[in-house]
Design a protein around this motif. Structure first.
Motif, PDB file in Angstrom:
ATOM      1  N   TRP A 154       0.862  -1.184   0.000  1.00 36.05           N
ATOM      2  CA  TRP A 154       0.000   0.000   0.000  1.00 36.05           C
ATOM      3  C   TRP A 154       0.902   1.239   0.000  1.00 36.05           C
ATOM      4  CZ3 TRP A 154      -5.153   0.194  -0.646  1.00 36.05           C
ATOM      5  CH2 TRP A 154      -5.897  -0.968  -0.416  1.00 36.05           C
ATOM      6  N   PHE A 155       0.573   2.144  -0.882  1.00 36.32           N
ATOM      7  CA  PHE A 155       1.264   3.423  -0.964  1.00 36.32           C
ATOM      8  C   PHE A 155       0.217   4.526  -0.920  1.00 36.32           C
ATOM      9  CE2 PHE A 155       5.660   2.299  -2.125  1.00 36.32           C
ATOM     10  CZ  PHE A 155       5.494   0.941  -2.352  1.00 36.32           C
ATOM     11  N   ARG A 156       0.663   5.735  -0.664  1.00 33.37           N
ATOM     12  CA  ARG A 156      -0.248   6.864  -0.691  1.00 33.37           C
ATOM     13  C   ARG A 156       0.448   8.087  -1.245  1.00 33.37           C
ATOM     14  NH1 ARG A 156      -0.919   7.973   5.853  1.00 33.37           N
ATOM     15  NH2 ARG A 156       1.162   8.882   6.201  1.00 33.37           N
ATOM     16  N   GLN A 157      -0.341   8.976  -1.792  1.00 29.83           N
ATOM     17  CA  GLN A 157       0.184  10.229  -2.310  1.00 29.83           C
ATOM     18  C   GLN A 157      -0.634  11.382  -1.739  1.00 29.83           C
ATOM     19  OE1 GLN A 157       0.614  10.472  -6.557  1.00 29.83           O
ATOM     20  NE2 GLN A 157       2.044  12.184  -6.384  1.00 29.83           N
ATOM     21  N   PRO A 158      -0.092  12.062  -0.748  1.00 28.89           N
ATOM     22  CA  PRO A 158      -0.776  13.232  -0.193  1.00 28.89           C
ATOM     23  C   PRO A 158      -0.809  14.357  -1.223  1.00 28.89           C
ATOM     24  CG  PRO A 158       0.912  12.399   1.304  1.00 28.89           C
ATOM     25  CD  PRO A 158       1.136  11.741  -0.015  1.00 28.89           C
ATOM     26  N   PRO A 159      -1.719  15.284  -1.074  1.00 28.71           N
ATOM     27  CA  PRO A 159      -1.805  16.376  -2.034  1.00 28.71           C
ATOM     28  C   PRO A 159      -0.495  17.155  -2.112  1.00 28.71           C
ATOM     29  CG  PRO A 159      -3.552  16.514  -0.366  1.00 28.71           C
ATOM     30  CD  PRO A 159      -2.719  15.339  -0.037  1.00 28.71           C
ATOM     31  N   GLY A 160       0.016  17.321  -3.335  1.00 24.31           N
ATOM     32  CA  GLY A 160       1.220  18.090  -3.551  1.00 24.31           C
ATOM     33  C   GLY A 160       2.505  17.409  -3.148  1.00 24.31           C
ATOM     34  N   LYS A 161       2.429  16.116  -2.800  1.00 24.24           N
ATOM     35  CA  LYS A 161       3.627  15.417  -2.347  1.00 24.24           C
ATOM     36  C   LYS A 161       3.887  14.175  -3.194  1.00 24.24           C
ATOM     37  CE  LYS A 161       3.245  16.969   2.455  1.00 24.24           C
ATOM     38  NZ  LYS A 161       3.210  16.550   3.879  1.00 24.24           N
ATOM     39  N   GLU A 162       5.051  13.581  -2.973  1.00 21.17           N
ATOM     40  CA  GLU A 162       5.409  12.363  -3.675  1.00 21.17           C
ATOM     41  C   GLU A 162       4.670  11.153  -3.078  1.00 21.17           C
ATOM     42  OE1 GLU A 162       7.490  14.295  -6.311  1.00 21.17           O
ATOM     43  OE2 GLU A 162       7.626  12.104  -6.297  1.00 21.17           O
ATOM     44  N   ARG A 163       4.576  10.120  -3.888  1.00 21.76           N
ATOM     45  CA  ARG A 163       3.994   8.877  -3.394  1.00 21.76           C
ATOM     46  C   ARG A 163       4.905   8.287  -2.323  1.00 21.76           C
ATOM     47  NH1 ARG A 163       1.927   4.633  -7.806  1.00 21.76           N
ATOM     48  NH2 ARG A 163       0.939   6.592  -8.437  1.00 21.76           N
ATOM     49  N   ALA A 212       5.381   1.727   7.335  1.00 20.69           N
ATOM     50  CA  ALA A 212       6.084   2.993   7.466  1.00 20.69           C
ATOM     51  C   ALA A 212       5.954   3.473   8.914  1.00 20.69           C
ATOM     52  CB  ALA A 212       5.485   4.024   6.514  1.00 20.69           C
ATOM     53  N   ASP A 213       6.953   4.197   9.369  1.00 24.12           N
ATOM     54  CA  ASP A 213       6.923   4.689  10.750  1.00 24.12           C
ATOM     55  C   ASP A 213       5.698   5.570  11.001  1.00 24.12           C
ATOM     56  OD1 ASP A 213      10.535   5.134  11.096  1.00 24.12           O
ATOM     57  OD2 ASP A 213       9.259   3.370  11.360  1.00 24.12           O
ATOM     58  N   SER A 214       5.263   6.270   9.968  1.00 26.85           N
ATOM     59  CA  SER A 214       4.154   7.210  10.126  1.00 26.85           C
ATOM     60  C   SER A 214       2.829   6.528  10.434  1.00 26.85           C
ATOM     61  CB  SER A 214       4.011   8.066   8.868  1.00 26.85           C
ATOM     62  OG  SER A 214       3.796   7.246   7.732  1.00 26.85           O
ATOM     63  N   VAL A 215       2.699   5.242  10.123  1.00 23.57           N
ATOM     64  CA  VAL A 215       1.437   4.544  10.358  1.00 23.57           C
ATOM     65  C   VAL A 215       1.588   3.362  11.306  1.00 23.57           C
ATOM     66  CG1 VAL A 215       0.605   5.208   8.075  1.00 23.57           C
ATOM     67  CG2 VAL A 215       1.651   2.951   8.400  1.00 23.57           C
ATOM     68  N   LYS A 216       2.811   3.052  11.686  1.00 22.09           N
ATOM     69  CA  LYS A 216       3.063   1.890  12.544  1.00 22.09           C
ATOM     70  C   LYS A 216       2.295   2.040  13.856  1.00 22.09           C
ATOM     71  CE  LYS A 216       7.136   0.397  12.078  1.00 22.09           C
ATOM     72  NZ  LYS A 216       8.620   0.263  12.135  1.00 22.09           N
ATOM     73  N   GLY A 217       1.624   0.982  14.247  1.00 19.87           N
ATOM     74  CA  GLY A 217       0.831   1.009  15.464  1.00 19.87           C
ATOM     75  C   GLY A 217      -0.599   1.484  15.254  1.00 19.87           C
ATOM     76  N   ARG A 218      -0.874   2.091  14.114  1.00 17.20           N
ATOM     77  CA  ARG A 218      -2.220   2.579  13.804  1.00 17.20           C
ATOM     78  C   ARG A 218      -2.843   1.838  12.630  1.00 17.20           C
ATOM     79  NH1 ARG A 218      -2.993   7.452  11.735  1.00 17.20           N
ATOM     80  NH2 ARG A 218      -0.918   7.720  10.809  1.00 17.20           N
ATOM     81  N   SER A 219      -2.025   1.076  11.922  1.00 20.12           N
ATOM     82  CA  SER A 219      -2.516   0.448  10.697  1.00 20.12           C
ATOM     83  C   SER A 219      -2.147  -1.024  10.666  1.00 20.12           C
ATOM     84  CB  SER A 219      -1.917   1.154   9.470  1.00 20.12           C
ATOM     85  OG  SER A 219      -2.316   2.510   9.433  1.00 20.12           O
ATOM     86  N   VAL A 232      -4.371   9.992  -1.716  1.00 14.04           N
ATOM     87  CA  VAL A 232      -4.871   8.927  -2.574  1.00 14.04           C
ATOM     88  C   VAL A 232      -4.070   7.676  -2.223  1.00 14.04           C
ATOM     89  CG1 VAL A 232      -5.195   8.095  -4.924  1.00 14.04           C
ATOM     90  CG2 VAL A 232      -5.474  10.536  -4.405  1.00 14.04           C
ATOM     91  N   TYR A 233      -4.779   6.613  -1.919  1.00 10.76           N
ATOM     92  CA  TYR A 233      -4.146   5.363  -1.514  1.00 10.76           C
ATOM     93  C   TYR A 233      -4.163   4.372  -2.675  1.00 10.76           C
ATOM     94  CZ  TYR A 233      -3.823   6.831   3.321  1.00 10.76           C
ATOM     95  OH  TYR A 233      -3.484   7.504   4.478  1.00 10.76           O
ATOM     96  N   TYR A 234      -3.007   3.785  -2.908  1.00 14.07           N
ATOM     97  CA  TYR A 234      -2.839   2.830  -3.997  1.00 14.07           C
ATOM     98  C   TYR A 234      -2.396   1.479  -3.446  1.00 14.07           C
ATOM     99  CZ  TYR A 234      -2.503   7.047  -6.873  1.00 14.07           C
ATOM    100  OH  TYR A 234      -2.734   8.256  -7.490  1.00 14.07           O
ATOM    101  N   CYS A 235      -2.922   0.418  -4.023  1.00 14.81           N
ATOM    102  CA  CYS A 235      -2.345  -0.883  -3.745  1.00 14.81           C
ATOM    103  C   CYS A 235      -1.483  -1.289  -4.932  1.00 14.81           C
ATOM    104  CB  CYS A 235      -3.390  -1.937  -3.424  1.00 14.81           C
ATOM    105  SG  CYS A 235      -4.381  -2.479  -4.805  1.00 14.81           S
ATOM    106  N   ALA A 236      -0.529  -2.162  -4.660  1.00 15.57           N
ATOM    107  CA  ALA A 236       0.411  -2.575  -5.682  1.00 15.57           C
ATOM    108  C   ALA A 236       0.791  -4.030  -5.451  1.00 15.57           C
ATOM    109  CB  ALA A 236       1.652  -1.689  -5.659  1.00 15.57           C
TER     110      ALA A 236
END
Length: 127
Positions: A36-45, A61-68, A93-97
């Protein structure tokens, strides 16, 4: 060829939860690690999480660890991303791969290792 279709995105309040699904078709699902990847507005995936073919190992990813939580059901050819305690910075926008398991599991955070991508689903977290 593998086709991936995400669903489950939408608008949610901060602190809420959401479960994204990604349905695969056209290939042998259990051959692939799923990411799973995501692309916030105006930022890189960016990488969110991944799971090996068996479901036995997951990466975050550290940003979601423990919450996802990333999980998969090989009988249903579907991978899931459960997200809890959502924050405004989870808006993206969340993408699966899908990628060859033996390749992806070495560096699951590298997007170019995945050969197949879905079209994405929007998640908006309101504060």
């Amino acid at each position: 060829q593998v086709q991936l279709v995400e669903s489950g995105g939408g608008l949610v309040q901060a602190g809420g939860s959401l479960r994204l699904s990604c349905a695969a078709s056209g290939g042998t699902f259990s051959n692939y690690a799923m990411g799973w990847f995501r692309q916030p507005p105006g930022k890189e995936r960016e990488f969110v999480g991944a799971i090996v073919w068996s479901g036995g190992t997951t990466y975050y990813a550290d940003s979601v660890k423990g919450r996802s939580t990333v999980s998969r059901d090989n009988a249903k050819n579907t991978v899931y991303l459960q997200m809890n305690s959502l924050k405004s910075e989870d808006t993206a926008v969340y993408y699966c791969a899908a990628g060859a398991d033996l390749i992806v599991r070495r560096n699951p955070e590298i997007s170019r290792l995945y050969g197949y991508w879905g079209q994405g689903t929007q998640v908006t977290v309101s504060s």
